[in-house]
Motif scaffolding. Structure first.
Motif, PDB file in Angstrom:
ATOM      1  N   GLU A   1      36.413  37.043  46.782  1.00 16.55           N
ATOM      2  CA  GLU A   1      36.829  38.396  46.451  1.00 16.55           C
ATOM      3  C   GLU A   1      36.300  39.322  47.535  1.00 16.55           C
ATOM      4  O   GLU A   1      35.203  39.127  48.040  1.00 16.55           O
ATOM      5  N   GLN A   2      37.071  40.313  47.899  1.00 18.80           N
ATOM      6  CA  GLN A   2      36.665  41.237  48.962  1.00 18.80           C
ATOM      7  C   GLN A   2      35.863  42.402  48.389  1.00 18.80           C
ATOM      8  O   GLN A   2      36.368  43.490  48.212  1.00 18.80           O
ATOM      9  N   ARG A   3      34.604  42.130  48.050  1.00 18.39           N
ATOM     10  CA  ARG A   3      33.663  43.160  47.610  1.00 18.39           C
ATOM     11  C   ARG A   3      32.295  42.779  48.157  1.00 18.39           C
ATOM     12  O   ARG A   3      32.034  41.605  48.418  1.00 18.39           O
ATOM     13  N   PRO A   4      31.421  43.752  48.321  1.00 23.10           N
ATOM     14  CA  PRO A   4      30.072  43.439  48.831  1.00 23.10           C
ATOM     15  C   PRO A   4      29.340  42.472  47.902  1.00 23.10           C
ATOM     16  O   PRO A   4      29.519  42.515  46.681  1.00 23.10           O
ATOM     17  N   LEU A   5      28.524  41.618  48.473  1.00 14.45           N
ATOM     18  CA  LEU A   5      27.801  40.624  47.683  1.00 14.45           C
ATOM     19  C   LEU A   5      26.812  41.249  46.701  1.00 14.45           C
ATOM     20  O   LEU A   5      26.422  40.613  45.733  1.00 14.45           O
ATOM     21  N   ASP A   6      26.423  42.490  46.932  1.00  8.98           N
ATOM     22  CA  ASP A   6      25.470  43.129  46.016  1.00  8.98           C
ATOM     23  C   ASP A   6      26.148  43.800  44.819  1.00  8.98           C
ATOM     24  O   ASP A   6      25.483  44.417  43.997  1.00  8.98           O
ATOM     25  N   GLN A   7      27.466  43.639  44.689  1.00  6.86           N
ATOM     26  CA  GLN A   7      28.210  44.232  43.581  1.00  6.86           C
ATOM     27  C   GLN A   7      28.850  43.134  42.735  1.00  6.86           C
ATOM     28  O   GLN A   7      29.904  42.618  43.086  1.00  6.86           O
ATOM     29  N   PRO A   8      28.234  42.792  41.605  1.00  7.65           N
ATOM     30  CA  PRO A   8      28.818  41.746  40.756  1.00  7.65           C
ATOM     31  C   PRO A   8      30.123  42.203  40.116  1.00  7.65           C
ATOM     32  O   PRO A   8      30.330  43.393  39.882  1.00  7.65           O
TER      33      PRO A   8
END
Length: 79
Positions: free
Chosen positions: A9-16
């Motif tokens: 998924e294209q989201r930052p790794l720090d955002q579950p």
């Protein structure tokens, strides 16, 4: 494409993903602090601040290359 196909998924790794950790989770800030510490340290995971259970970090899970399908809190493949 599904998570099992291996595309992140294209989201930052720090955002579950909200399906794995909704915004109203009581101790969300504590979880994210512990998780972000693990990411910064390059650790495989962290101890959940309330339960003491070991939780895998999104960085570790991303390095695996695919979703295991076990519902990990920080799975980077959930869409």
């Amino acid at each position: 494409m599904t998570a099992a196909d291996g595309e992140r998924e294209q989201r930052p790794l720090d955002q579950p993903h909200v399906s794995r950790m909704p915004a109203d989770v009581t101790y969300r800030a504590e979880i994210l602090t512990a998780h972000n510490g693990a990411l910064a340290a390059g650790s495989a995971g962290y101890l959940d601040p309330r339960t003491g259970l070991f939780v895998l970090s999104a960085g570790f899970l991303a390095a695996r290359g695919t979703c295991c399908g076990r519902g990990c809190r920080h799975c980077p493949y959930v869409k």
